[in-house]
Design a protein around this motif. Structure first.
Motif, mmCIF file in Angstrom:
data_model
loop_
_atom_site.group_PDB
_atom_site.id
_atom_site.type_symbol
_atom_site.label_atom_id
_atom_site.label_comp_id
_atom_site.label_asym_id
_atom_site.label_seq_id
_atom_site.Cartn_x
_atom_site.Cartn_y
_atom_site.Cartn_z
ATOM 1 N N PRO A 159 -4.551 -118.628 -6.896
ATOM 2 C CA PRO A 159 -4.985 -119.611 -7.904
ATOM 3 C C PRO A 159 -6.237 -119.123 -8.630
ATOM 4 O O PRO A 159 -7.147 -118.557 -8.022
ATOM 5 N N LEU A 160 -6.262 -119.334 -9.966
ATOM 6 C CA LEU A 160 -7.380 -118.860 -10.780
ATOM 7 C C LEU A 160 -8.121 -119.980 -11.503
ATOM 8 O O LEU A 160 -9.335 -119.943 -11.621
ATOM 9 N N PHE A 161 -7.410 -120.963 -12.028
ATOM 10 C CA PHE A 161 -8.074 -122.060 -12.725
ATOM 11 C C PHE A 161 -7.156 -123.277 -12.769
ATOM 12 O O PHE A 161 -5.963 -123.166 -12.540
ATOM 13 N N THR A 162 -7.758 -124.415 -13.049
ATOM 14 C CA THR A 162 -6.985 -125.650 -13.161
ATOM 15 C C THR A 162 -7.013 -126.131 -14.612
ATOM 16 O O THR A 162 -7.862 -125.694 -15.408
ATOM 17 N N GLN A 163 -6.094 -127.015 -14.925
ATOM 18 C CA GLN A 163 -6.006 -127.585 -16.269
ATOM 19 C C GLN A 163 -5.796 -129.092 -16.161
ATOM 20 O O GLN A 163 -5.158 -129.566 -15.222
ATOM 21 N N ARG A 164 -6.328 -129.815 -17.129
ATOM 22 C CA ARG A 164 -6.067 -131.253 -17.228
ATOM 23 C C ARG A 164 -4.772 -131.449 -17.993
ATOM 24 O O ARG A 164 -4.405 -130.632 -18.830
#
Length: 163
Positions: free
Chosen positions: A20-25
């Motif tokens: 995992p690298l980043f999250t998004q809304r």
């Protein structure tokens, strides 16, 4: 050697490694004449009055979408169309004011710039699974994968706007 995609336990094979690298809304993409834009406070149940374009059933985003509705004690809407194609989403939603689509917020902003769509925040908690690097486990420490992973981590750490 690797792919940048949404991570998810339901879609990963034993021989794959996910980093995992980043999250998004999440957001809702709609037609500029959609009644949703004229609703001051959108209740989750209101979203059931619309037709939807949703990601495929077993995709991580769709699983999260369905879980958000179930968490609000509502049956998730059945999609009119299942697709991950941004061109198809833009084409369908721009032609029908009763159609809504699920998208990451950054994608919603991109679709707004293409026109004539609008995006609004989800009115309920919807945790999209993180985006990450997915590769064959046996290649996870190979030079190409390590370089790509390190580069992506560096871009995320510098604040690349990927939300």
């Amino acid at each position: 050697d690797a792919v940048l995609a949404r991570c998810g336990a339901a879609t990963v094979a034993d021989d794959l490694e996910q980093t995992p690298l980043f999250t998004q809304r999440a957001c809702i993409v709609c037609h500029p004449d959609s009644a949703l834009l004229r609703t001051p406070l959108v209740e989750p149940a209101t979203l059931l009055d619309y037709r939807w374009v949703l990601p495929p059933r077993n995709s991580p985003s769709r699983i999260a979408f369905d879980a958000a509705f179930l968490g609000a004690q509502l049956n998730p809407p059945s999609p009119m169309v299942e697709t991950a194609s941004l061109r198809l989403i833009q084409s369908l939603v721009s032609a029908d004011s009763r159609l809504l689509a699920l998208a990451p917020a950054a994608v919603g902003r991109d679709l707004e710039q293409l026109g004539p769509l609008r995006s609004v925040p989800m009115p309920m908690a919807l945790s999209l699974p993180p985006v990450g690097l997915i590769c064959l486990r046996r290649h996870a420490q190979g030079p190409a994968v390590v370089r790509v992973r390190d580069t992506l981590r560096s871009l995320v750490a510098r604040g690349l706007p990927l939300d």
